[in-house]
Design an enzyme around this catalytic site. Sequence first.
Site, short mmCIF file in Angstrom:
data_model
loop_
_atom_site.label_atom_id
_atom_site.label_comp_id
_atom_site.label_asym_id
_atom_site.label_seq_id
_atom_site.Cartn_x
_atom_site.Cartn_y
_atom_site.Cartn_z
N HIS A 252 2.90 32.87 -3.99
CA HIS A 252 1.83 32.06 -3.44
C HIS A 252 0.57 32.70 -3.92
CE1 HIS A 252 -0.85 30.82 -0.16
NE2 HIS A 252 0.02 29.91 0.06
N GLU A 305 6.90 26.24 1.51
CA GLU A 305 7.63 24.90 0.99
C GLU A 305 9.02 25.09 1.08
OE1 GLU A 305 5.00 26.17 -0.69
OE2 GLU A 305 3.41 24.81 -0.44
#
Length: 361
Positions: A252, A305
């Site tokens: 991320h 996700e």
Amino acid sequence: MSHLIDVPRGLNGVVAAETAISDVNGEAGFYHYRGHSAVDLARTRTFEDVWHLLVVDGAPHAPHDFELRIADAQADERLPALIAAVRERTDDPIAVLRAVWTLSASALRSAALYDLDETGRLDDAIRYAAIAPLALAPLSGRMPAGRGVVSDYLERVTGVVPDDAHVRALSAYLVAAMDHGFNASTFTARVIASTGADMASCLSGALGALSGPLHGGAPARALDSLDAAGGDPGAWIAGELSAGRRLMGFGHAVYRTADPRSELLREVARGLGGGRVEQALAFQAEAERQLAARHPERALKANVEFYAAVVMEQCGIPRGMFTPTFALARTIGWTAHVLEQARDPKIIRPAARYVGVGAVF
């Protein structure tokens, strides 16, 4: 000529505006909505509660009149025909929503944010966000019975009345995904809002940014990885990393530790159970082991996700609806940011350094 300020590529670490909506602490692995832990809200509050918190800046509890405003917006008699007309031309949910927002703005004669007062802007924020679940989800089976945004959306997508466990699981995901700092789509919405444009234009631009595979398109690709890896994730992951390919659903741009959204959704997925969940847990453990060995200087953990894909699949949402479902959540955050940006009279207008033919350095 004014002095140019060099900033990192992608504006990484650059403060572009002030916000009271949410904050992300990447070092601590924590984020909140208006001072409330977003993860705690996802566990304990409804979609409507947190919607109210973000756009009205009240307590995380949706009063009855707020829910009525949502219902009234969705009951607009012009919407069914408008949505049906768009769906005759495309079955892409993102394209449908973008077109419905644009056409609704024309039908409703929506004014520019610049010409509206705070009450008018809030009315538009609620109206256009309320349209999103209707435009995104095709009508399957019976008409939803008005049991709440999440339950109705899930029924529209799957064609069956959802059980409470699936409604709670999807609600947790949607709340956790409503807002997350100045991500690409949120920043896009704020740039457009700074011009004084109408709410539909701000949301349509943000939706375009979200559709990119490096932003909102990752959940389905994460599930593709699970399918490809099958029962031997170690060999498949090693092959992908050796080929220099990215593992979708890992790493991320902000978090330097575990993504709290991923940890929440892993908990939700475990509650739902099933073979896919067990496969995902094994894949995560192996992926993080290999990534740590190859990149000891970086903490490349599963991001939101990865388990979002698992949770949505377990709730019966088809893969092609993963990004649209993310868009449903993020629409709430976009409207909150548009309202906040509209209070600032300064247009967002950065500069660029020319490096083409004849450039002088």
